[in-house]
Design an enzyme around this catalytic site. Structure first.
Site, short mmCIF file in Angstrom:
data_model
loop_
_atom_site.label_atom_id
_atom_site.label_comp_id
_atom_site.label_asym_id
_atom_site.label_seq_id
_atom_site.Cartn_x
_atom_site.Cartn_y
_atom_site.Cartn_z
N ASP A 9 0.82 -1.20 -0.06
CA ASP A 9 0.11 -0.06 0.08
C ASP A 9 1.02 1.25 0.14
OD1 ASP A 9 -3.18 0.75 1.07
OD2 ASP A 9 -1.73 2.50 1.24
N ASP A 104 -4.30 2.52 -4.86
CA ASP A 104 -2.92 2.40 -4.30
C ASP A 104 -2.59 1.18 -3.55
OD1 ASP A 104 -4.04 2.79 -1.70
OD2 ASP A 104 -2.39 4.19 -1.12
N GLU A 105 -3.14 0.14 -3.92
CA GLU A 105 -3.03 -1.34 -2.83
C GLU A 105 -3.25 -2.41 -3.69
OE1 GLU A 105 -5.28 -2.06 0.37
OE2 GLU A 105 -6.72 -0.48 -0.23
P1 TTP Z 1 -5.50 4.87 1.60
O1 TTP Z 1 -4.50 3.85 1.29
O2 TTP Z 1 -6.53 4.62 2.49
O3 TTP Z 1 -4.94 6.38 2.25
P2 TTP Z 1 -3.23 6.93 2.20
O4 TTP Z 1 -2.81 6.37 0.81
O5 TTP Z 1 -3.66 8.48 1.66
O6 TTP Z 1 -2.67 6.93 3.33
P3 TTP Z 1 -2.13 5.64 3.89
O7 TTP Z 1 -0.57 5.88 4.16
O8 TTP Z 1 -2.52 5.66 5.26
O9 TTP Z 1 -2.34 4.50 3.09
O10 TTP Z 1 -6.22 5.53 0.35
C1 TTP Z 1 -5.59 5.78 -0.92
C2 TTP Z 1 -6.01 7.09 -1.62
O11 TTP Z 1 -7.36 6.75 -1.82
C3 TTP Z 1 -5.76 8.33 -0.65
O12 TTP Z 1 -4.67 8.89 -1.09
C4 TTP Z 1 -6.93 9.12 -1.26
C5 TTP Z 1 -7.97 8.22 -1.73
N1 TTP Z 1 -8.95 8.33 -0.53
C6 TTP Z 1 -10.12 8.94 -0.72
O13 TTP Z 1 -10.32 9.83 -1.66
N2 TTP Z 1 -11.14 9.35 0.20
C7 TTP Z 1 -10.82 8.32 1.50
O14 TTP Z 1 -11.75 8.37 2.28
C8 TTP Z 1 -9.88 7.47 1.36
C9 TTP Z 1 -9.63 6.53 2.55
C10 TTP Z 1 -8.83 7.38 0.42
MG MG Z 2 -2.39 4.20 0.97
#
Ligand code: TTP
Ligand code: MG
Length: 389
Positions: A9, A104-105
């Site tokens: 991720d 992103d995962e």
């Molecule tokens: P995530 O992987 O949940 O969050 P992140 O990559 O920003 O942070 P982390 O380091 O904790 O992984 O989500 C990936 C992307 O998806 C995030 O950058 C933006 C988008 N997203 C939204 O638009 N709304 C949301 O509520 C979430 C959880 C994510």
């Molecule tokens: Mg992320």
């Protein structure tokens, strides 16, 4: 043969893409979501912004109050889509067994792929390095013998982390963690677990399966297995959508049931058309309402038989909407629909099916005409006056 699964991720994805383009943003509290003067929520927050209590889904206005010095950036999805595609492509170079989960995962089954690198740990380092070199993004990697362990591991080692749970160590790793770390444990499941005095994964794992099933229903079986570090789900190749959803935020909050109904009808038409385009039917229909105070609810039902007919999906969604409106009289700011449990569109025997196939055949005919002459060529009754205010 024991499997080796990675869950990878990207860290603070939207923010990190912006930082890669503008290194002046590095090391600062940065929030991607939009203009804090306007309506909208945080999509992604840099790790420097998180100690202020900022997280995804929070209204931007609140994020600004909590961290006035934060830099707010409007989301630019084309950038993130591009970075996401390149990220998935990199992963695909390390193993053909890749299952993208979100933007992103992804899961990667790397069983047998680690040999040239010496160990799964070294392989994970090579992946992280490659992502950093090519995209200037950091990733966190969880390594385990199954999906659930890998996913929880990557979540715990963020940001820029690498956590390997060795075979045989799964239970000891999971035991002390809060039960909501398990996939499938959400708000609804947490309450019955709390009532049973369960707060950690270890406590859940030690309960007899029968008892868990009695309290949690069917999902209890999978959740109980996950709690014991057992998860046979395979890493499945990309390409097939698992659900289709659409939502819309209104310019003004509304209590008008006719307006909500019209909006819902429009969204249903969109998801059903997409569903038919994929030659599939859905068994699960869910609606989502966000109220003016940001409370968000989801209501879901499973259809007796899968369908892709506007009429069937809309009637189901409308029932959910009516129930939700009867329960709460609060202005609504967002309405959404999600259809899932998608199955192939095998034709049913007509003699069992005449009543159900008719609307589906009609929809297919309408789709065809719309593809040929444009989406306004045909309007059905409920769509009238469904424009956004
Ligand atoms: P995530 O992987 O949940 O969050 P992140 O990559 O920003 O942070 P982390 O380091 O904790 O992984 O989500 C990936 C992307 O998806 C995030 O950058 C933006 C988008 N997203 C939204 O638009 N709304 C949301 O509520 C979430 C959880 C994510
Ligand atoms: Mg992320």
């Amino acid at each position: 043969m024991a499997r080796c699964i990675f869950h990878i991720d990207l860290d603070a994805f939207f923010v990190s893409v912006e930082q890669a383009l503008d290194p002046g943003l590095n090391g600062k509290p940065v929030i991607v979501g939009g203009d804090p003067e306007r309506r909208g929520v945080v999509a992604s927050a840099s790790y420097e912004a998180r100690p202020f209590g900022i997280h995804a889904g929070m209204p931007l206005s609140r994020a600004r109050r909590l961290c006035p010095q934060a830099i707010f950036i409007q989301a630019d999805f084309s950038r993130y889509k591009d970075a996401s595609a390149r990220f998935m492509e990199i992963l695909g170079n390390f193993s053909p067994h890749i299952e993208p989960l979100g933007i992103d995962e992804a899961y990667l089954d790397v069983t047998g792929c680690e040999e040239p690198y010496g160990s799964p740990h070294q392989l994970a380092l090579a992946i992280k390095e490659r992502i950093y070199k090519e995209l200037k993004l950091t990733a966190s990697v969880g390594i385990g013998g199954c999906k659930v362990v890998a996913k929880i591991a990557s979540d715990l080692c963020k940001p820029d982390g690498l956590l390997q749970i060795a075979p045989g160590e799964e239970q000891a790793f999971l035991n002390p963690l809060p039960v909501d770390k398990l996939p499938g444990v959400g708000k609804k499941t947490e309450q019955p677990l709390k009532e049973m005095g369960i707060s950690t994964i270890g406590e859940l794992a030690s309960l007899p399966l029968d008892m868990v099933k009695r309290r949690l229903g069917t999902p209890g079986t999978a959740i109980h297995s996950y709690a014991r570090g057992i998860d046979d789900r395979r890493v499945e190749a990309a390409g097939e959508a698992k659900s289709i959803s659409q939502q819309t935020t209104f310019a003004r909050d509304t209590l008008d049931p006719h307006f909500l109904k019209a909006k819902l009808h429009q969204l249903c038409q969109e998801v059903c058309q997409e569903l038919r385009g994929q030659n599939k039917r859905a068994r699960c229909v869910a609606i989502r309402l966000r109220y003016a105070d940001f409370e968000t609810i989801t209501r879901q039902v499973t259809l007796e038989r899968a369908s892709n007919a506007n009429q069937v999906i809309f009637a189901t969604a409308l029932q959910l909407l009516n129930e939700a409106l009867a329960q709460q009289e609060k202005p609504v700011r967002l309405i959404g629909i999600r259809i899932s449990s998608l199955v192939g569109n095998e034709k049913q025997l007509p003699m069992f099916d005449s009543g159900i196939e008719k609307p589906e055949r009609l929809d297919e005919a309408i789709d065809k005409i719309r593809r040929k002459y444009g989406s306004t060529a045909i309007k059905t009754g409920n769509g009238i006056s469904s424009e956004s205010s």
